[in-house]
Design a protein around this motif. Sequence first.
Motif, PDB file in Angstrom:
ATOM      1  N   PHE A   1       0.827  -1.212   0.000  1.00 45.30           N
ATOM      2  CA  PHE A   1       0.000   0.000   0.000  1.00 45.30           C
ATOM      3  C   PHE A   1       0.860   1.260   0.000  1.00 45.30           C
ATOM      4  CE2 PHE A   1      -2.148   3.456   2.249  1.00 45.30           C
ATOM      5  CZ  PHE A   1      -3.233   3.647   1.407  1.00 45.30           C
ATOM      6  N   LEU A   2       1.907   1.290   0.816  1.00 48.79           N
ATOM      7  CA  LEU A   2       2.775   2.474   0.862  1.00 48.79           C
ATOM      8  C   LEU A   2       3.486   2.683  -0.477  1.00 48.79           C
ATOM      9  CD1 LEU A   2       4.201   2.150   4.476  1.00 48.79           C
ATOM     10  CD2 LEU A   2       2.487   3.772   3.646  1.00 48.79           C
ATOM     11  N   VAL A   3       3.913   1.602  -1.101  1.00 44.28           N
ATOM     12  CA  VAL A   3       4.526   1.715  -2.428  1.00 44.28           C
ATOM     13  C   VAL A   3       3.484   2.209  -3.432  1.00 44.28           C
ATOM     14  CG1 VAL A   3       5.599   0.436  -4.324  1.00 44.28           C
ATOM     15  CG2 VAL A   3       6.344   0.030  -1.976  1.00 44.28           C
ATOM     16  N   LEU A   4       2.256   1.735  -3.313  1.00 44.75           N
ATOM     17  CA  LEU A   4       1.174   2.195  -4.185  1.00 44.75           C
ATOM     18  C   LEU A   4       0.961   3.702  -4.039  1.00 44.75           C
ATOM     19  CD1 LEU A   4      -1.162   1.562  -6.156  1.00 44.75           C
ATOM     20  CD2 LEU A   4      -2.598   1.195  -4.130  1.00 44.75           C
ATOM     21  N   CYS A   5       1.051   4.217  -2.822  1.00 46.14           N
ATOM     22  CA  CYS A   5       0.918   5.663  -2.613  1.00 46.14           C
ATOM     23  C   CYS A   5       2.013   6.422  -3.358  1.00 46.14           C
ATOM     24  CB  CYS A   5       0.966   5.995  -1.116  1.00 46.14           C
ATOM     25  SG  CYS A   5      -0.497   5.472  -0.198  1.00 46.14           S
ATOM     26  N   VAL A   6       3.221   5.913  -3.328  1.00 40.00           N
ATOM     27  CA  VAL A   6       4.317   6.548  -4.065  1.00 40.00           C
ATOM     28  C   VAL A   6       4.054   6.459  -5.567  1.00 40.00           C
ATOM     29  CG1 VAL A   6       6.798   6.528  -4.516  1.00 40.00           C
ATOM     30  CG2 VAL A   6       5.963   6.086  -2.200  1.00 40.00           C
ATOM     31  N   GLN A   7       3.532   5.318  -6.024  1.00 38.95           N
ATOM     32  CA  GLN A   7       3.221   5.174  -7.448  1.00 38.95           C
ATOM     33  C   GLN A   7       2.152   6.177  -7.880  1.00 38.95           C
ATOM     34  OE1 GLN A   7       2.283   0.984  -7.259  1.00 38.95           O
ATOM     35  NE2 GLN A   7       4.129   0.455  -8.420  1.00 38.95           N
ATOM     36  N   VAL A   8       1.171   6.422  -7.039  1.00 36.33           N
ATOM     37  CA  VAL A   8       0.140   7.420  -7.352  1.00 36.33           C
ATOM     38  C   VAL A   8       0.779   8.796  -7.500  1.00 36.33           C
ATOM     39  CG1 VAL A   8      -1.874   8.631  -6.393  1.00 36.33           C
ATOM     40  CG2 VAL A   8      -1.773   6.130  -6.351  1.00 36.33           C
ATOM     41  N   VAL A   9       1.716   9.130  -6.619  1.00 34.75           N
ATOM     42  CA  VAL A   9       2.416  10.413  -6.715  1.00 34.75           C
ATOM     43  C   VAL A   9       3.205  10.488  -8.022  1.00 34.75           C
ATOM     44  CG1 VAL A   9       4.233  11.847  -5.692  1.00 34.75           C
ATOM     45  CG2 VAL A   9       2.503  10.793  -4.224  1.00 34.75           C
ATOM     46  N   VAL A  10       3.846   9.398  -8.404  1.00 30.63           N
ATOM     47  CA  VAL A  10       4.618   9.369  -9.654  1.00 30.63           C
ATOM     48  C   VAL A  10       3.698   9.605 -10.852  1.00 30.63           C
ATOM     49  CG1 VAL A  10       5.969   7.874 -11.196  1.00 30.63           C
ATOM     50  CG2 VAL A  10       6.502   7.963  -8.759  1.00 30.63           C
TER      51      VAL A  10
ATOM     52  N   ALA B   1      -2.643  10.956  -1.712  1.00 28.64           N
ATOM     53  CA  ALA B   1      -1.707   9.836  -1.554  1.00 28.64           C
ATOM     54  C   ALA B   1      -0.776  10.071  -0.367  1.00 28.64           C
ATOM     55  CB  ALA B   1      -0.898   9.638  -2.831  1.00 28.64           C
ATOM     56  N   ILE B   2      -0.316  11.293  -0.221  1.00 24.16           N
ATOM     57  CA  ILE B   2       0.551  11.619   0.921  1.00 24.16           C
ATOM     58  C   ILE B   2      -0.217  11.453   2.222  1.00 24.16           C
ATOM     59  CG2 ILE B   2       1.788  13.492   2.088  1.00 24.16           C
ATOM     60  CD1 ILE B   2       2.575  14.505  -0.735  1.00 24.16           C
ATOM     61  N   ALA B   3      -1.454  11.922   2.251  1.00 24.60           N
ATOM     62  CA  ALA B   3      -2.268  11.812   3.467  1.00 24.60           C
ATOM     63  C   ALA B   3      -2.551  10.350   3.816  1.00 24.60           C
ATOM     64  CB  ALA B   3      -3.579  12.583   3.289  1.00 24.60           C
ATOM     65  N   ALA B   4      -2.861   9.538   2.822  1.00 22.28           N
ATOM     66  CA  ALA B   4      -3.137   8.117   3.076  1.00 22.28           C
ATOM     67  C   ALA B   4      -1.899   7.418   3.632  1.00 22.28           C
ATOM     68  CB  ALA B   4      -3.605   7.442   1.786  1.00 22.28           C
ATOM     69  N   ALA B   5      -0.758   7.664   3.017  1.00 27.15           N
ATOM     70  CA  ALA B   5       0.483   7.055   3.496  1.00 27.15           C
ATOM     71  C   ALA B   5       0.812   7.553   4.899  1.00 27.15           C
ATOM     72  CB  ALA B   5       1.629   7.365   2.536  1.00 27.15           C
ATOM     73  N   TRP B   6       0.602   8.846   5.151  1.00 24.25           N
ATOM     74  CA  TRP B   6       0.891   9.427   6.455  1.00 24.25           C
ATOM     75  C   TRP B   6       0.037   8.766   7.537  1.00 24.25           C
ATOM     76  CZ3 TRP B   6      -1.477  12.127  10.382  1.00 24.25           C
ATOM     77  CH2 TRP B   6      -0.644  12.802  11.274  1.00 24.25           C
ATOM     78  N   LEU B   7      -1.233   8.557   7.249  1.00 23.83           N
ATOM     79  CA  LEU B   7      -2.117   7.925   8.234  1.00 23.83           C
ATOM     80  C   LEU B   7      -1.688   6.494   8.546  1.00 23.83           C
ATOM     81  CD1 LEU B   7      -5.586   9.266   7.063  1.00 23.83           C
ATOM     82  CD2 LEU B   7      -4.397   9.812   9.213  1.00 23.83           C
ATOM     83  N   VAL B   8      -1.256   5.757   7.531  1.00 21.08           N
ATOM     84  CA  VAL B   8      -0.786   4.388   7.754  1.00 21.08           C
ATOM     85  C   VAL B   8       0.490   4.408   8.590  1.00 21.08           C
ATOM     86  CG1 VAL B   8       0.163   2.342   6.609  1.00 21.08           C
ATOM     87  CG2 VAL B   8      -1.913   3.429   5.723  1.00 21.08           C
ATOM     88  N   VAL B   9       1.416   5.304   8.265  1.00 19.30           N
ATOM     89  CA  VAL B   9       2.661   5.396   9.039  1.00 19.30           C
ATOM     90  C   VAL B   9       2.360   5.835  10.471  1.00 19.30           C
ATOM     91  CG1 VAL B   9       4.901   6.557   9.234  1.00 19.30           C
ATOM     92  CG2 VAL B   9       4.104   5.753   7.016  1.00 19.30           C
ATOM     93  N   LEU B  10       1.393   6.726  10.653  1.00 22.71           N
ATOM     94  CA  LEU B  10       0.993   7.138  12.009  1.00 22.71           C
ATOM     95  C   LEU B  10       0.476   5.939  12.807  1.00 22.71           C
ATOM     96  CD1 LEU B  10       0.414   9.307  14.171  1.00 22.71           C
ATOM     97  CD2 LEU B  10      -1.837   9.621  13.091  1.00 22.71           C
TER      98      LEU B  10
END
Length: 159
Positions: free
Chosen positions: A57-66, A96-105
């Motif tokens: 999922f976190l890699v997917l968030c980076v892919q969305v940003v790309v 995408a940044i917000a979704a990844a941030w919430l998972v990391v939180l």
Amino acid sequence: MLPEQRAVVPLKIFLVVLFGILVVFQTLSLPGQFRYQAEQHPEDADVRWILTGIAVFLVLCVQVVVVATWKLLGLVSADRIFTRDSLVWVDVILGAIAAAWLVVLAIFLWVGFHADDPGAPMLLLLILVAGTVLGLLMVVMRALLRQATTLRTDMDAVI
């Protein structure tokens, strides 16, 4: 040719390379790593799929940003960056940044309550702070883009 237009082609090349590397990590490296960890530490094998899912999922968030960055570069190339279309792609990046941030939180909170040493929580805190800075920077950049879009629309109306 403007300097920002000269940067578009190399940036697109590196975005393709980055996306390819992310696909390899997402499909081969990360699942393989968690499988290996489960084999080496059978007592922790039950978290293999959870960790794999989170990592993918976190890699997917980076892919969305790309992908969103690619679309923004297309708008730059077409001299359409100061349109409402660009704001949509900036919003995708923010999401995408917000979704990844919430998972990391969530990971930070879980690890923080279960960690034996401060190494992992400190690393996660660093990632959270960096993600916060990146997200807030994107909010500022979105505001600047919105202002520039409004000014461009006004100027086009005058001309």
